[in-house]
Design a protein around this motif. Structure first.
Motif, mmCIF file in Angstrom:
data_model
loop_
_atom_site.group_PDB
_atom_site.id
_atom_site.type_symbol
_atom_site.label_atom_id
_atom_site.label_comp_id
_atom_site.label_asym_id
_atom_site.label_seq_id
_atom_site.Cartn_x
_atom_site.Cartn_y
_atom_site.Cartn_z
ATOM 1 N N HIS A 56 16.828 -4.220 50.150
ATOM 2 C CA HIS A 56 16.303 -5.415 49.490
ATOM 3 C C HIS A 56 14.942 -5.798 50.080
ATOM 4 C CE1 HIS A 56 18.274 -6.833 53.102
ATOM 5 N NE2 HIS A 56 17.628 -7.972 53.001
ATOM 6 N N LEU A 57 14.456 -4.953 50.988
ATOM 7 C CA LEU A 57 13.159 -5.169 51.633
ATOM 8 C C LEU A 57 12.286 -3.947 51.389
ATOM 9 C CD1 LEU A 57 14.689 -6.162 55.052
ATOM 10 C CD2 LEU A 57 13.645 -7.761 53.455
ATOM 11 N N VAL A 58 11.100 -4.182 50.857
ATOM 12 C CA VAL A 58 10.226 -3.044 50.549
ATOM 13 C C VAL A 58 8.832 -3.300 51.097
ATOM 14 C CG1 VAL A 58 9.175 -1.702 48.683
ATOM 15 C CG2 VAL A 58 11.516 -2.525 48.434
ATOM 16 N N PHE A 76 8.084 -11.035 64.642
ATOM 17 C CA PHE A 76 8.690 -12.242 64.046
ATOM 18 C C PHE A 76 10.095 -12.008 63.513
ATOM 19 C CE2 PHE A 76 5.879 -10.956 60.310
ATOM 20 C CZ PHE A 76 6.904 -10.559 59.460
ATOM 21 N N CYS A 77 10.478 -10.770 63.288
ATOM 22 C CA CYS A 77 11.829 -10.538 62.750
ATOM 23 C C CYS A 77 12.861 -10.636 63.884
ATOM 24 C CB CYS A 77 11.918 -9.167 62.088
ATOM 25 S SG CYS A 77 13.617 -8.790 61.570
ATOM 26 N N PRO A 78 13.793 -11.586 63.803
ATOM 27 C CA PRO A 78 14.775 -11.749 64.883
ATOM 28 C C PRO A 78 15.780 -10.610 64.959
ATOM 29 C CG PRO A 78 15.312 -13.187 63.042
ATOM 30 C CD PRO A 78 13.983 -12.560 62.719
ATOM 31 N N ILE A 86 19.200 -10.354 58.611
ATOM 32 C CA ILE A 86 20.091 -11.514 58.588
ATOM 33 C C ILE A 86 19.616 -12.558 57.567
ATOM 34 C CG2 ILE A 86 20.909 -11.174 60.947
ATOM 35 C CD1 ILE A 86 18.980 -13.411 61.821
ATOM 36 N N GLU A 87 18.705 -12.150 56.671
ATOM 37 C CA GLU A 87 18.277 -12.965 55.527
ATOM 38 C C GLU A 87 17.676 -14.301 55.932
ATOM 39 O OE1 GLU A 87 21.525 -13.086 52.696
ATOM 40 O OE2 GLU A 87 22.078 -11.042 53.258
ATOM 41 N N CYS A 88 16.902 -14.295 57.006
ATOM 42 C CA CYS A 88 16.280 -15.552 57.440
ATOM 43 C C CYS A 88 15.062 -15.900 56.592
ATOM 44 C CB CYS A 88 15.892 -15.473 58.915
ATOM 45 S SG CYS A 88 14.457 -14.417 59.254
ATOM 46 N N GLY A 89 14.482 -14.902 55.932
ATOM 47 C CA GLY A 89 13.357 -15.158 55.026
ATOM 48 C C GLY A 89 11.991 -15.177 55.680
ATOM 49 N N THR A 90 11.923 -15.009 56.984
ATOM 50 C CA THR A 90 10.636 -15.107 57.686
ATOM 51 C C THR A 90 9.605 -14.119 57.164
ATOM 52 O OG1 THR A 90 11.826 -15.784 59.663
ATOM 53 C CG2 THR A 90 9.550 -15.081 59.969
ATOM 54 N N HIS A 124 0.874 -10.112 53.244
ATOM 55 C CA HIS A 124 1.882 -10.279 52.175
ATOM 56 C C HIS A 124 2.322 -8.904 51.653
ATOM 57 C CE1 HIS A 124 0.950 -14.501 52.337
ATOM 58 N NE2 HIS A 124 -0.328 -14.216 52.148
ATOM 59 N N ASN A 125 2.626 -8.033 52.597
ATOM 60 C CA ASN A 125 2.903 -6.635 52.268
ATOM 61 C C ASN A 125 4.396 -6.312 52.234
ATOM 62 O OD1 ASN A 125 2.005 -4.044 51.633
ATOM 63 N ND2 ASN A 125 2.056 -3.375 53.775
ATOM 64 N N ILE A 126 5.226 -7.342 52.341
ATOM 65 C CA ILE A 126 6.673 -7.111 52.326
ATOM 66 C C ILE A 126 7.274 -7.787 51.098
ATOM 67 C CG2 ILE A 126 8.864 -7.459 53.536
ATOM 68 C CD1 ILE A 126 7.190 -7.666 56.150
ATOM 69 N N GLU A 127 7.945 -6.993 50.289
ATOM 70 C CA GLU A 127 8.648 -7.559 49.136
ATOM 71 C C GLU A 127 10.077 -7.853 49.563
ATOM 72 O OE1 GLU A 127 7.711 -5.598 45.414
ATOM 73 O OE2 GLU A 127 9.828 -5.845 44.885
ATOM 74 N N TRP A 128 10.501 -9.078 49.384
ATOM 75 C CA TRP A 128 11.787 -9.549 49.899
ATOM 76 C C TRP A 128 12.574 -10.199 48.783
ATOM 77 C CZ3 TRP A 128 14.893 -13.750 50.350
ATOM 78 C CH2 TRP A 128 15.756 -13.835 51.440
ATOM 79 N N VAL A 129 13.766 -9.745 48.560
ATOM 80 C CA VAL A 129 14.670 -10.439 47.636
ATOM 81 C C VAL A 129 16.024 -10.528 48.323
ATOM 82 C CG1 VAL A 129 13.538 -9.684 45.500
ATOM 83 C CG2 VAL A 129 15.332 -8.265 46.513
ATOM 84 N N TYR A 130 16.881 -11.419 47.836
ATOM 85 C CA TYR A 130 18.227 -11.454 48.389
ATOM 86 C C TYR A 130 18.944 -10.161 48.021
ATOM 87 C CZ TYR A 130 18.220 -16.295 49.914
ATOM 88 O OH TYR A 130 17.955 -17.447 50.591
ATOM 89 N N PRO A 131 19.847 -9.691 48.881
ATOM 90 C CA PRO A 131 20.650 -8.508 48.521
ATOM 91 C C PRO A 131 21.430 -8.776 47.240
ATOM 92 C CG PRO A 131 20.922 -9.053 50.839
ATOM 93 C CD PRO A 131 20.169 -10.182 50.225
#
Ligand code: SF4
Ligand code: SF4
Length: 93
Positions: free
Chosen positions: A20-22, A40-42, A63-67, A75-82
């Motif tokens: 879900h992360l690209v 920044f990613c925990p 862990i879907e924190c959204g950071t 802005h090079n990361i595409e993030w959606v919820y699983p």
């Protein structure tokens, strides 16, 4: 056990096969001097591979924190919820 490790222990993962992360453009990562996604990613999802010159994404650990939606300066990361039914749930008690 550290406080962070204790918190991570309360998470259950149901991992999807598809990420879900690209990373939108690895060329952008190549020229990124700070590579702060590694900081920044925990959950330590992002790792710069110096040999292959690319950012590896261990999406299974997210862990879907959204950071990373706002943390990457390019802005090079595409993030959606699983997808529904996948991702994390929290154990309490
Ligand atoms: S911070 Fe963004 S551009 Fe830089 S390496 Fe990480 S994902 Fe790539
Ligand atoms: S949402 Fe949070 S845990 Fe998941 S990859 Fe992004 S920064 Fe890491």
């Amino acid at each position: 056990m550290s406080a962070l490790a204790e918190k991570l222990y309360t998470i259950r993962y149901k991992v999807d096969e598809q990420s879900h992360l690209v990373i939108k453009d690895q060329e952008t990562c190549l020229h990124c001097r700070t590579k702060e996604c590694q900081d920044f990613c925990p959950a330590e999802v992002y790792h710069w591979d110096e040999k292959d010159k690319m950012t590896n994404v261990a999406f299974e650990n997210c862990i879907e924190c959204g950071t990373c939606r706002i943390g990457c300066p390019a802005h090079n990361i595409e993030w959606v919820y699983p997808k529904g039914g996948h991702g994390i749930t929290y154990k309490f008690g």
